[in-house]
Design a protein around this motif. Structure first.
Motif, PDB file in Angstrom:
ATOM      1  N   PHE A  42      -7.679   0.838   8.986  1.00 29.33           N
ATOM      2  CA  PHE A  42      -6.756   1.967   9.084  1.00 29.33           C
ATOM      3  C   PHE A  42      -5.557   1.785   8.150  1.00 29.33           C
ATOM      4  O   PHE A  42      -4.667   2.621   8.129  1.00 29.33           O
ATOM      5  CB  PHE A  42      -6.247   2.095  10.526  1.00 29.33           C
ATOM      6  CG  PHE A  42      -7.138   2.880  11.439  1.00 29.33           C
ATOM      7  CD1 PHE A  42      -6.676   4.017  12.074  1.00 29.33           C
ATOM      8  CD2 PHE A  42      -8.447   2.480  11.688  1.00 29.33           C
ATOM      9  CE1 PHE A  42      -7.490   4.739  12.930  1.00 29.33           C
ATOM     10  CE2 PHE A  42      -9.272   3.185  12.530  1.00 29.33           C
ATOM     11  CZ  PHE A  42      -8.792   4.325  13.161  1.00 29.33           C
ATOM     12  N   ALA A  43      -5.531   0.709   7.368  1.00 27.02           N
ATOM     13  CA  ALA A  43      -4.340   0.365   6.598  1.00 27.02           C
ATOM     14  C   ALA A  43      -3.999   1.420   5.560  1.00 27.02           C
ATOM     15  O   ALA A  43      -2.823   1.787   5.391  1.00 27.02           O
ATOM     16  CB  ALA A  43      -4.528  -1.003   5.940  1.00 27.02           C
ATOM     17  N   ASP A  44      -5.001   1.924   4.824  1.00 32.17           N
ATOM     18  CA  ASP A  44      -4.716   2.942   3.811  1.00 32.17           C
ATOM     19  C   ASP A  44      -4.279   4.252   4.446  1.00 32.17           C
ATOM     20  O   ASP A  44      -3.382   4.929   3.929  1.00 32.17           O
ATOM     21  CB  ASP A  44      -5.947   3.173   2.933  1.00 32.17           C
ATOM     22  CG  ASP A  44      -6.050   2.165   1.799  1.00 32.17           C
ATOM     23  OD1 ASP A  44      -5.025   1.932   1.115  1.00 32.17           O
ATOM     24  OD2 ASP A  44      -7.134   1.605   1.597  1.00 32.17           O
ATOM     25  N   ALA A  45      -4.917   4.633   5.545  1.00 32.76           N
ATOM     26  CA  ALA A  45      -4.518   5.864   6.224  1.00 32.76           C
ATOM     27  C   ALA A  45      -3.062   5.778   6.664  1.00 32.76           C
ATOM     28  O   ALA A  45      -2.289   6.738   6.500  1.00 32.76           O
ATOM     29  CB  ALA A  45      -5.419   6.114   7.426  1.00 32.76           C
ATOM     30  N   ALA A  46      -2.663   4.631   7.204  1.00 31.48           N
ATOM     31  CA  ALA A  46      -1.272   4.458   7.635  1.00 31.48           C
ATOM     32  C   ALA A  46      -0.318   4.575   6.452  1.00 31.48           C
ATOM     33  O   ALA A  46       0.721   5.243   6.539  1.00 31.48           O
ATOM     34  CB  ALA A  46      -1.111   3.099   8.319  1.00 31.48           C
ATOM     35  N   ALA A  47      -0.662   3.927   5.333  1.00 31.15           N
ATOM     36  CA  ALA A  47       0.217   3.970   4.168  1.00 31.15           C
ATOM     37  C   ALA A  47       0.320   5.375   3.595  1.00 31.15           C
ATOM     38  O   ALA A  47       1.416   5.841   3.240  1.00 31.15           O
ATOM     39  CB  ALA A  47      -0.296   3.001   3.103  1.00 31.15           C
ATOM     40  N   ARG A  65       0.833  -1.204   0.000  1.00 34.36           N
ATOM     41  CA  ARG A  65       0.000   0.000   0.000  1.00 34.36           C
ATOM     42  C   ARG A  65       0.868   1.254   0.000  1.00 34.36           C
ATOM     43  O   ARG A  65       0.561   2.240  -0.677  1.00 34.36           O
ATOM     44  CB  ARG A  65      -0.934   0.002   1.222  1.00 34.36           C
ATOM     45  CG  ARG A  65      -2.020  -1.066   1.190  1.00 34.36           C
ATOM     46  CD  ARG A  65      -2.887  -0.946   2.446  1.00 34.36           C
ATOM     47  NE  ARG A  65      -3.768  -2.075   2.646  1.00 34.36           N
ATOM     48  CZ  ARG A  65      -5.075  -2.077   2.394  1.00 34.36           C
ATOM     49  NH1 ARG A  65      -5.635  -0.993   1.883  1.00 34.36           N
ATOM     50  NH2 ARG A  65      -5.800  -3.146   2.619  1.00 34.36           N
ATOM     51  N   VAL A  66       1.942   1.219   0.758  1.00 26.12           N
ATOM     52  CA  VAL A  66       2.853   2.370   0.775  1.00 26.12           C
ATOM     53  C   VAL A  66       3.389   2.627  -0.625  1.00 26.12           C
ATOM     54  O   VAL A  66       3.439   3.783  -1.097  1.00 26.12           O
ATOM     55  CB  VAL A  66       4.009   2.131   1.763  1.00 26.12           C
ATOM     56  CG1 VAL A  66       5.073   3.230   1.620  1.00 26.12           C
ATOM     57  CG2 VAL A  66       3.495   2.088   3.198  1.00 26.12           C
ATOM     58  N   ALA A  67       3.785   1.595  -1.323  1.00 28.20           N
ATOM     59  CA  ALA A  67       4.340   1.757  -2.671  1.00 28.20           C
ATOM     60  C   ALA A  67       3.316   2.388  -3.606  1.00 28.20           C
ATOM     61  O   ALA A  67       3.656   3.267  -4.423  1.00 28.20           O
ATOM     62  CB  ALA A  67       4.803   0.405  -3.211  1.00 28.20           C
ATOM     63  N   ARG A  68       2.055   1.975  -3.485  1.00 22.97           N
ATOM     64  CA  ARG A  68       1.016   2.540  -4.356  1.00 22.97           C
ATOM     65  C   ARG A  68       0.809   4.019  -4.075  1.00 22.97           C
ATOM     66  O   ARG A  68       0.745   4.838  -4.991  1.00 22.97           O
ATOM     67  CB  ARG A  68      -0.297   1.772  -4.181  1.00 22.97           C
ATOM     68  CG  ARG A  68      -0.288   0.379  -4.788  1.00 22.97           C
ATOM     69  CD  ARG A  68      -1.706  -0.149  -5.000  1.00 22.97           C
ATOM     70  NE  ARG A  68      -2.473  -0.247  -3.772  1.00 22.97           N
ATOM     71  CZ  ARG A  68      -2.502  -1.315  -2.987  1.00 22.97           C
ATOM     72  NH1 ARG A  68      -1.771  -2.387  -3.299  1.00 22.97           N
ATOM     73  NH2 ARG A  68      -3.223  -1.325  -1.889  1.00 22.97           N
ATOM     74  N   TRP A  69       0.698   4.368  -2.800  1.00 19.51           N
ATOM     75  CA  TRP A  69       0.479   5.773  -2.465  1.00 19.51           C
ATOM     76  C   TRP A  69       1.712   6.622  -2.792  1.00 19.51           C
ATOM     77  O   TRP A  69       1.583   7.754  -3.271  1.00 19.51           O
ATOM     78  CB  TRP A  69       0.120   5.923  -0.990  1.00 19.51           C
ATOM     79  CG  TRP A  69      -1.290   5.514  -0.692  1.00 19.51           C
ATOM     80  CD1 TRP A  69      -1.711   4.385  -0.061  1.00 19.51           C
ATOM     81  CD2 TRP A  69      -2.469   6.228  -1.054  1.00 19.51           C
ATOM     82  NE1 TRP A  69      -3.070   4.338   0.009  1.00 19.51           N
ATOM     83  CE2 TRP A  69      -3.582   5.465  -0.591  1.00 19.51           C
ATOM     84  CE3 TRP A  69      -2.713   7.431  -1.712  1.00 19.51           C
ATOM     85  CZ2 TRP A  69      -4.890   5.883  -0.773  1.00 19.51           C
ATOM     86  CZ3 TRP A  69      -4.020   7.851  -1.882  1.00 19.51           C
ATOM     87  CH2 TRP A  69      -5.100   7.078  -1.423  1.00 19.51           C
ATOM     88  N   ARG A  70       2.895   6.074  -2.568  1.00 16.61           N
ATOM     89  CA  ARG A  70       4.110   6.856  -2.859  1.00 16.61           C
ATOM     90  C   ARG A  70       4.227   7.113  -4.356  1.00 16.61           C
ATOM     91  O   ARG A  70       4.627   8.199  -4.772  1.00 16.61           O
ATOM     92  CB  ARG A  70       5.338   6.123  -2.324  1.00 16.61           C
ATOM     93  CG  ARG A  70       6.649   6.859  -2.625  1.00 16.61           C
ATOM     94  CD  ARG A  70       7.773   6.390  -1.731  1.00 16.61           C
ATOM     95  NE  ARG A  70       7.573   6.834  -0.353  1.00 16.61           N
ATOM     96  CZ  ARG A  70       7.728   6.075   0.717  1.00 16.61           C
ATOM     97  NH1 ARG A  70       8.061   4.809   0.584  1.00 16.61           N
ATOM     98  NH2 ARG A  70       7.541   6.565   1.918  1.00 16.61           N
ATOM     99  N   SER A  71       3.880   6.111  -5.149  1.00 16.73           N
ATOM    100  CA  SER A  71       3.947   6.289  -6.599  1.00 16.73           C
ATOM    101  C   SER A  71       3.059   7.444  -7.033  1.00 16.73           C
ATOM    102  O   SER A  71       3.422   8.242  -7.910  1.00 16.73           O
ATOM    103  CB  SER A  71       3.520   4.998  -7.298  1.00 16.73           C
ATOM    104  OG  SER A  71       3.440   5.175  -8.686  1.00 16.73           O
ATOM    105  N   GLU A  72       1.887   7.559  -6.414  1.00 15.83           N
ATOM    106  CA  GLU A  72       0.961   8.639  -6.775  1.00 15.83           C
ATOM    107  C   GLU A  72       1.394   9.975  -6.203  1.00 15.83           C
ATOM    108  O   GLU A  72       1.433  10.997  -6.907  1.00 15.83           O
ATOM    109  CB  GLU A  72      -0.435   8.288  -6.273  1.00 15.83           C
ATOM    110  CG  GLU A  72      -1.457   9.385  -6.504  1.00 15.83           C
ATOM    111  CD  GLU A  72      -2.839   9.012  -5.989  1.00 15.83           C
ATOM    112  OE1 GLU A  72      -3.622   9.946  -5.693  1.00 15.83           O
ATOM    113  OE2 GLU A  72      -3.141   7.809  -5.877  1.00 15.83           O
ATOM    114  N   LEU A  73       1.760   9.998  -4.926  1.00 16.29           N
ATOM    115  CA  LEU A  73       2.004  11.273  -4.269  1.00 16.29           C
ATOM    116  C   LEU A  73       3.361  11.878  -4.605  1.00 16.29           C
ATOM    117  O   LEU A  73       3.515  13.105  -4.602  1.00 16.29           O
ATOM    118  CB  LEU A  73       1.873  11.104  -2.751  1.00 16.29           C
ATOM    119  CG  LEU A  73       0.467  10.714  -2.259  1.00 16.29           C
ATOM    120  CD1 LEU A  73       0.493  10.433  -0.767  1.00 16.29           C
ATOM    121  CD2 LEU A  73      -0.536  11.810  -2.577  1.00 16.29           C
TER     122      LEU A  73
END
Length: 621
Positions: free
Chosen positions: A527-532, A444-452
């Motif tokens: 809370f997993a997406d919020a954490a990522a 999940r972190v990788a997905r959000w980091r790629s976008e942000l």
């Protein structure tokens, strides 16, 4: 020589005239001749009760009902005698029989209601003193007794309509059952019939207070004080409702008026302590609560409040001990496990169940103790809110995570998560503050980091609303509009991390507070997406709610905005947080002043964000 009937008639005249002693002598003369005369035994028993020879009176009244089991008046007198001895369960039994044998007698129904109220209060006191932790048979019996009392008062009113005292009593007991709208109607009817009834006016105010109609409550209390200017309890109630309106100087004045009239008024001491808390004078609050504890040493809610005051002052050793009294308040329910509660015994080779007991934020803050349990050789099983399961599976020291409500595996001992600091003897010096101890899912972190990472600017996530069902949420949750000064800081890019309540505020503020709503794409059940997403931001600015603890546990830079009378875990007068090294606190300088808080947040962001845009390139403390 007078006949037994004439003696009985003469005795009754003496009795009704207030001369119970002369009446007694004549009743005894009658019984020497007519030992089976149930009426004479009843009246003799009533006379002895009036003369305060209660046990003797009960014996005579029992003889009357033994001779005549359907003798309603004797059952009623027997109930009165038991009530004088505070034997309210037995009184209720007697009054039930009196009402059953003479259902047209309003007094029997009213007596029954009063006895049942006392039964209810006795059960409440037993639960409050920790003799039977709620929910318990005592707590259930309390509610059953109150419900039956309300039915008895209603029956008495049907037989005696327009009785304002009964209307007031009915209203008060409806209020105790949480039937507030019905209570309001009962008090209003009493006041319609008797506008000068000060007690009903004050009780109506209390009903309005419990309904959240604070202005109406205040008006009622002030009207009651016009009618009864020296009523200490009404001053106490007025003070309590003024505290709820953050009118602390007025509240303190009213509460001190109460205490001037009744220096040991327990509730006023509690309410004055609340006013001191709200005004930031924690030392005064601590002193007032200690006075209250001295008055009622077995009253758990005051011990718990004292614990919170001590923890806020950093006096952890005594604070944790007092905070454990929460288990004997109605709001907290100890788990009825057959296994023993862990009190610090050796754990090597044993399995301990650690369970959530309060909100998501409390679980996130105190699950740090899992690593300490693991270090003692325990297998650590965590039972938590379902929304935290995925996140907590990566917490150091946790061997297994069970969602609340699912079957539990075998375990040897157990502990509530907020009781762990007490067992470990946590002080400010020994507080476990190694972060991160929470870890987001790498995918999940990788997905959000790629976008942000593709978006420019200094990235700030915003959370503003806590759970509105929490009683203190009104204070701790600023409206999103207060965050508007952040939108005027150059170089910032704002992201919404708010889930659930509060999201409706985003749309109307789009022009003055443009933000990218990330939470709309979060998993609603985790809370997993919020954490990522937090892990990919430069900073989180949040109110005092669960995401603050999530950010702190993740080791994410977080700025938390706090009400002037913030929760005990943030301590007092600090802008850092010993629990979370990457956190900075921004406190109101006076209650309700969110504008001042966010002006300081915006200024601090101007200083920090101008130094660079990439995470880690600036200090955010």
């Amino acid at each position: 020589m007078p006949t037994p009937s004439e003696n009985l008639r003469q005795a009754l005249q003496f009795h009704q005239g207030g001369d119970a002693a002369r009446a007694e002598a004549l009743y005894r003369k009658v019984l020497c001749v007519q030992p089976e005369n149930a009426e004479a035994w009843n009246l003799l028993g009533a006379a002895c009760v009036q003369l305060r020879r209660l046990d003797e009176g009960i014996d005579y009244l029992r003889r009357a009902v033994a001779l005549q089991p359907a003798f309603a008046a004797a059952h009623e007198n027997l109930g009165v005698a038991f009530a004088h001895l505070h034997r309210y369960d037995e009184a209720a039994v007697a009054f039930r029989k009196a009402a059953a044998h003479n259902p047209a007698n309003p007094g029997a129904h009213a007596h029954l209601g009063h006895a049942l109220v006392q039964v209810s209060q006795t059960r409440h006191a037993e639960a409050a003193a920790g003799q039977t932790p709620p929910p318990s048979a005592a707590a259930r019996t309390r509610l059953e007794a109150l419900s039956e009392a309300v039915a008895a008062f209603r029956q008495a009113l049907r037989l005696r309509p327009g009785d304002t005292r009964l209307l007031d009593t009915l209203g008060w007991n409806l209020l105790a059952l949480g039937r507030r709208d019905e209570a309001v109607s009962s008090f209003q009817e009493a006041l319609r019939l008797d506008p000068g009834f000060a007690r009903a006016q004050s009780n109506l105010g209390e009903a309005y207070r419990q309904l959240g109609r604070l202005a109406d409550a205040e008006a009622c209390f002030r009207a009651a004080l016009v009618l009864e200017p020296d009523n200490a309890e009404t001053f106490n109630r007025l003070g309590a409702v003024l505290v709820m309106q953050d009118r602390l100087d007025e509240a303190s004045a009213a509460l001190r008026e109460c205490l001037r009239r009744e220096p040991n008024h327990f509730s006023a001491l509690q309410n004055l302590a609340s006013a001191a808390f709200e005004g930031g004078d924690v030392e005064e609050a601590r002193g007032l609560l200690r006075q209250a504890v001295a008055l009622k040493p077995d009253y758990p809610a005051v011990h718990m409040a004292l614990g919170q005051a001590l923890l806020l002052l950093g006096e952890f050793e005594a604070g944790w001990r007092e905070y454990e009294w929460r288990w004997f308040t109605p709001e907290y329910t100890p788990r009825p496990f057959p296994q023993p509660c862990w009190r610090g015994e050796p754990l090597a080779g044993r399995t301990i169940l650690v369970y959530a007991e309060q909100g998501h934020g409390d679980t996130l803050q105190f699950l740090r103790y899992a690593a300490l349990l693991k270090a003692r050789g325990a297998t650590v099983v965590v039972e938590c809110q379902p929304a935290l399961v995925e996140l907590l599976t990566r917490t150091p020291g946790v061997d297994r995570v069970i969602p609340l409500g699912s079957p539990l595996p075998p375990f040897d001992t157990h502990a509530a998560v907020l009781s762990l600091p007490a067992v470990f003897g946590t002080t400010l010096a020994t507080l476990p503050a190694n972060v991160p101890y929470l870890f987001a899912d790498p995918e999940r972190v990788a997905r959000w980091r790629s976008e942000l990472s593709a978006e420019p600017g200094f990235k700030v996530g915003l959370v503003w609303q806590g759970n509105p069902k929490f009683t203190g949420d009104r204070k701790r949750s600023p409206a999103l509009a207060h965050f508007a000064p952040l939108a005027r800081v150059p170089g910032l890019r704002l992201y919404g991390l708010q889930k659930g309540h509060g999201r409706e505020q985003i749309g109307p503020l789009a022009e003055v507070l443009p933000l990218t709503d990330l939470a709309g794409r979060f998993d609603d059940n985790s809370f997993a997406d919020a954490a990522a997403a937090m892990t990919c931001l430069d900073l989180v600015v949040t109110s005092d709610t669960a995401p603050a603890h999530l950010a702190g546990g993740l080791g994410v830079p977080a700025w938390v905005v706090l009400h002037a009378s913030s929760d005990w875990r943030w301590l007092r007068g600090r802008d850092d947080c010993p629990w979370y090294p990457t956190m900075r606190l921004f406190r109101q300088e006076r209650p309700g002043d969110w504008d001042g808080v966010f002006a300081r947040v915006a200024e601090a962001l101007r200083e920090k964000s101008g130094a660079g845009g990439a995470r880690g390139s600036v200090s955010l403390r």
